[in-house]
Design a protein around this motif. Structure first.
Motif, mmCIF file in Angstrom:
data_model
loop_
_atom_site.group_PDB
_atom_site.id
_atom_site.type_symbol
_atom_site.label_atom_id
_atom_site.label_comp_id
_atom_site.label_asym_id
_atom_site.label_seq_id
_atom_site.Cartn_x
_atom_site.Cartn_y
_atom_site.Cartn_z
ATOM 1 N N VAL A 1 51.825 26.286 38.813
ATOM 2 C CA VAL A 1 52.762 26.907 37.861
ATOM 3 C C VAL A 1 52.286 28.334 37.642
ATOM 4 O O VAL A 1 51.169 28.554 37.155
ATOM 5 N N LEU A 2 53.123 29.299 38.023
ATOM 6 C CA LEU A 2 52.721 30.709 37.909
ATOM 7 C C LEU A 2 53.636 31.447 36.944
ATOM 8 O O LEU A 2 54.865 31.379 37.060
ATOM 9 N N ASN A 3 53.034 32.147 35.993
ATOM 10 C CA ASN A 3 53.794 32.917 35.009
ATOM 11 C C ASN A 3 53.733 34.410 35.268
ATOM 12 O O ASN A 3 54.345 35.181 34.548
ATOM 13 N N ASP A 4 52.944 34.806 36.276
ATOM 14 C CA ASP A 4 52.729 36.224 36.501
ATOM 15 C C ASP A 4 52.658 36.466 38.012
ATOM 16 O O ASP A 4 51.818 35.859 38.702
ATOM 17 N N VAL A 5 53.527 37.322 38.508
ATOM 18 C CA VAL A 5 53.558 37.573 39.960
ATOM 19 C C VAL A 5 52.211 38.124 40.448
ATOM 20 O O VAL A 5 51.808 37.860 41.580
ATOM 21 N N ALA A 6 51.515 38.821 39.589
ATOM 22 C CA ALA A 6 50.228 39.392 39.992
ATOM 23 C C ALA A 6 49.199 38.291 40.322
ATOM 24 O O ALA A 6 48.215 38.553 41.011
ATOM 25 N N HIS A 7 49.422 37.083 39.825
ATOM 26 C CA HIS A 7 48.470 36.004 40.102
ATOM 27 C C HIS A 7 48.697 35.352 41.473
ATOM 28 O O HIS A 7 47.820 34.667 41.995
ATOM 29 N N ALA A 8 49.899 35.530 42.023
ATOM 30 C CA ALA A 8 50.309 34.719 43.176
ATOM 31 C C ALA A 8 49.394 34.907 44.390
ATOM 32 O O ALA A 8 48.875 33.929 44.942
ATOM 33 N N VAL A 9 49.202 36.148 44.802
ATOM 34 C CA VAL A 9 48.458 36.399 46.041
ATOM 35 C C VAL A 9 46.971 36.055 45.890
ATOM 36 O O VAL A 9 46.417 35.325 46.728
ATOM 37 N N PRO A 10 46.277 36.525 44.824
ATOM 38 C CA PRO A 10 44.866 36.128 44.699
ATOM 39 C C PRO A 10 44.685 34.613 44.559
ATOM 40 O O PRO A 10 43.719 34.047 45.084
ATOM 41 N N MET A 11 45.620 33.953 43.893
ATOM 42 C CA MET A 11 45.535 32.497 43.763
ATOM 43 C C MET A 11 45.658 31.834 45.132
ATOM 44 O O MET A 11 44.868 30.955 45.488
ATOM 45 N N ARG B 1 44.997 33.144 48.036
ATOM 46 C CA ARG B 1 43.786 33.439 48.828
ATOM 47 C C ARG B 1 42.622 32.579 48.361
ATOM 48 O O ARG B 1 41.798 32.146 49.172
ATOM 49 N N ALA B 2 42.546 32.326 47.068
ATOM 50 C CA ALA B 2 41.455 31.495 46.532
ATOM 51 C C ALA B 2 41.573 30.057 47.052
ATOM 52 O O ALA B 2 40.573 29.444 47.443
ATOM 53 N N LEU B 3 42.779 29.530 47.102
ATOM 54 C CA LEU B 3 42.956 28.165 47.629
ATOM 55 C C LEU B 3 42.657 28.128 49.123
ATOM 56 O O LEU B 3 41.995 27.200 49.608
ATOM 57 N N LEU B 4 43.100 29.145 49.836
ATOM 58 C CA LEU B 4 42.811 29.215 51.278
ATOM 59 C C LEU B 4 41.304 29.233 51.530
ATOM 60 O O LEU B 4 40.804 28.547 52.417
ATOM 61 N N ASP C 1 39.953 33.813 37.361
ATOM 62 C CA ASP C 1 38.733 33.140 37.827
ATOM 63 C C ASP C 1 39.004 32.497 39.193
ATOM 64 O O ASP C 1 39.113 31.266 39.311
ATOM 65 N N TRP C 2 39.108 33.330 40.209
ATOM 66 C CA TRP C 2 39.479 32.839 41.548
ATOM 67 C C TRP C 2 38.371 31.998 42.160
ATOM 68 O O TRP C 2 38.638 31.101 42.965
ATOM 69 N N ALA C 3 37.116 32.287 41.782
ATOM 70 C CA ALA C 3 35.992 31.493 42.304
ATOM 71 C C ALA C 3 36.132 30.034 41.859
ATOM 72 O O ALA C 3 35.834 29.106 42.617
ATOM 73 N N ARG C 4 36.622 29.837 40.646
ATOM 74 C CA ARG C 4 36.801 28.463 40.159
ATOM 75 C C ARG C 4 37.904 27.746 40.946
ATOM 76 O O ARG C 4 37.769 26.574 41.311
ATOM 77 N N VAL C 5 38.975 28.466 41.246
ATOM 78 C CA VAL C 5 40.071 27.865 42.024
ATOM 79 C C VAL C 5 39.554 27.493 43.425
ATOM 80 O O VAL C 5 39.828 26.398 43.935
ATOM 81 N N THR C 6 38.778 28.389 44.017
ATOM 82 C CA THR C 6 38.209 28.088 45.344
ATOM 83 C C THR C 6 37.311 26.858 45.274
ATOM 84 O O THR C 6 37.369 25.971 46.140
ATOM 85 N N GLN C 7 36.488 26.782 44.222
ATOM 86 C CA GLN C 7 35.588 25.628 44.094
ATOM 87 C C GLN C 7 36.377 24.327 43.910
ATOM 88 O O GLN C 7 36.064 23.294 44.501
ATOM 89 N N LEU C 8 37.431 24.382 43.097
ATOM 90 C CA LEU C 8 38.255 23.173 42.889
ATOM 91 C C LEU C 8 38.903 22.739 44.203
ATOM 92 O O LEU C 8 39.022 21.545 44.482
ATOM 93 N N ALA C 9 39.297 23.711 45.017
ATOM 94 C CA ALA C 9 39.864 23.378 46.329
ATOM 95 C C ALA C 9 38.781 22.765 47.225
ATOM 96 O O ALA C 9 39.004 21.740 47.880
#
Ligand code: 3PG
Length: 213
Positions: free
Chosen positions: A23-33, A35-38, A197-205
């Motif tokens: 769920v994204l509320n801000d377009v600025a979050h889309a690309v870094p998010m 990349r973090a999952l990738l 906190d992209w590092a956290r998203v990467t870790q969760l992935a």
């Protein structure tokens, strides 16, 4: 699998044990998010059409992160399906099923995982040729026991249970022969997005790599 070839529903399900529901509320979050999952090994991304920014987010990911395969979730209408395809979604996920949504996805060349919670809904989706389905809301509608019950009459159907699925209960679902992957929102927490906190998203992935199908 090329990043350009049209996907099949089975390919969407088989890419990783978990499809993140985002769920994204801000377009600025889309690309870094994305990349973090990738970076954490997940490339099949379901961005839900629940916010006014969702389509712009799908468009940004499709354009700037082509190694990711971005899809649209919460596709409820024919118009949703058309808009998602126009934005660059490679697949669609719906919380329920209607013929109109199924047809719109077909017309757009976009594989659909239709949402089902009852035998009748499974039969309607099957009638229209869909054999890979989302079981939603999975925990609330009967959990792994429901999928075991369905494996008899619906022996030819594969499921992606979503709704109440977590890292701890995912193994119970993934152990079932009729489950190919699960879906869940836990990989992209709202506060991690706000904090960047992209590092956290990467870790969760990365943590999902312990899950086996
Ligand atoms: C949804 O569509 O909201 C998904 O099923 C996510 O459910 P979850 O937040 O329980 O993972």
């Amino acid at each position: 699998m090329s990043t350009r070839t049209p996907l099949t529903a089975l390919q969407v399900m088989q890419d990783a044990p978990v499809i993140p529901v985002i769920v994204l509320n801000d377009v600025a979050h889309a690309v870094p998010m994305a990349r973090a999952l990738l970076a954490g090994g997940i490339r099949m991304l379901e961005v839900t059409l629940r916010t006014p920014q969702a389509l712009a987010c799908i468009e940004a990911i499709a354009k700037d992160v082509p190694e990711a395969m971005v899809g649209a979730g919460t596709v409820r209408t024919q118009a949703d399906a058309q808009a998602a395809a126009m934005a660059g979604a490679r697949f669609a996920v719906s919380p329920g099923y209607t013929f109109a949504v199924g047809q719109a996805c077909r017309d757009a060349g976009m594989p659909l995982l239709p949402g089902v919670a009852t035998g009748s809904e499974i039969m309607m989706a099957l009638e229209d040729g869909f054999t890979e389905l989302k079981f939603f809301p999975a925990m609330q509608a009967g959990g792994p026991a429901m999928l075991k019950a369905w494996s008899g009459p619906f022996f030819d159907v594969k499921f992606c249970p979503t709704g109440g699925v977590t890292l701890s209960n995912a193994p119970e679902f993934l152990a079932l022969p009729n489950v190919v992957c699960v879906g869940g929102s836990w990989l992209v927490p709202g506060d991690a997005l706000v904090l960047g906190d992209w590092a956290r998203v990467t870790q969760l992935a990365r943590d999902t790599q312990m899950l086996k199908k």
